[in-house]
Design an enzyme around this catalytic site. Structure first.
Site: not given
Ligand code: GAR
Length: 195
Positions: A15, A93-94, A96, A110, A112, A148, A177
């Site tokens: 989304s 959802m990895r 890095l 990103n 969050h 994060d 978001e």
């Protein structure tokens, strides 16, 4: 205006990816969504991207057991082939490696679902509720090797309301978001310089 070429990396429904695609339709938007890349075959966002006529790629992270960097080298090859300038993680959802993050320093962002530095990691809405937090929200930040942790670009709070569940609070955060991610991408696509 040369529009920056953006890849959106997803693992799920996409989304936030869809919000970025919608925003990039504005004639004055400084970025185009050139590629949507998923590490999960059949991720819902892929079909949305295809229906928008956007190039998609799938690199199945499960095909690289215990070889995180091999997975990332495969992604990097696709990103370079598509001449990508900026990478947006959108429910990717990895975790890095420093190698990949270093390739994209200052050019990878990103979203969050929390007011960082509060609630890094997963299950942010349930954890905020369990703590009795009065406010919660969402953050767009640069990606650094520590999860994060990177510099914050935009952040917006929502109230936690009486009777909230993780679902109702999460829906309130998700609406934020969808607004702040396109705004943050607009900012960095306008301002960043290639390093
Ligand atoms: C979003 O809420 C995003 O902030 C979160 O996953 C969801 C993906 O939804 N990301 C993280 O939790 C990253 N640690 P979407 O696929 O509909 O954009």
């Amino acid at each position: 205006m040369t529009r920056k070429r953006v890849a959106v990396l997803i693992s799920g429904r996409g989304s936030n990816m869809a919000a970025l695609i919608a925003a990039a339709k504005a004639p004055d938007y400084p970025a185009e969504i050139a590629l949507v890349l998923s590490n999960v075959p059949g991720a819902g966002g892929l079909a949305i991207a295809e229906s928008e006529g956007i190039a998609t790629a799938t690199i199945d992270s499960k095909a690289f057991p215990r070889d995180r960097e091999g997975f990332e080298r495969a992604m990097q090859a696709v990103l370079e082939a598509q001449r990508i300038d900026i990478v947006c993680l959108a429910g990717f959802m990895r975790i890095l490696t420093p190698w990949f993050v270093g390739r994209w320093e200052g050019r990878m962002i990103n979203i969050h679902p929390a007011l960082l530095p509060a609630y890094k990691g997963l299950d942010t809405h349930a954890r905020a509720l369990a703590d009795g937090a009065r406010e919660h929200g969402a953050t767009v930040h640069f990606v650094t090797p520590e999860m994060d942790e990177g510099e914050i670009i935009l952040q917006e709070a929502v109230p936690v309301l009486p009777g909230d569940t993780a679902e109702t609070l999460g829906a309130r955060v998700l609406a934020v978001e969808h607004r702040i991610y396109p705004a943050a991408l607009r900012m960095i696509a306008t301002e960043y310089r290639l390093i």
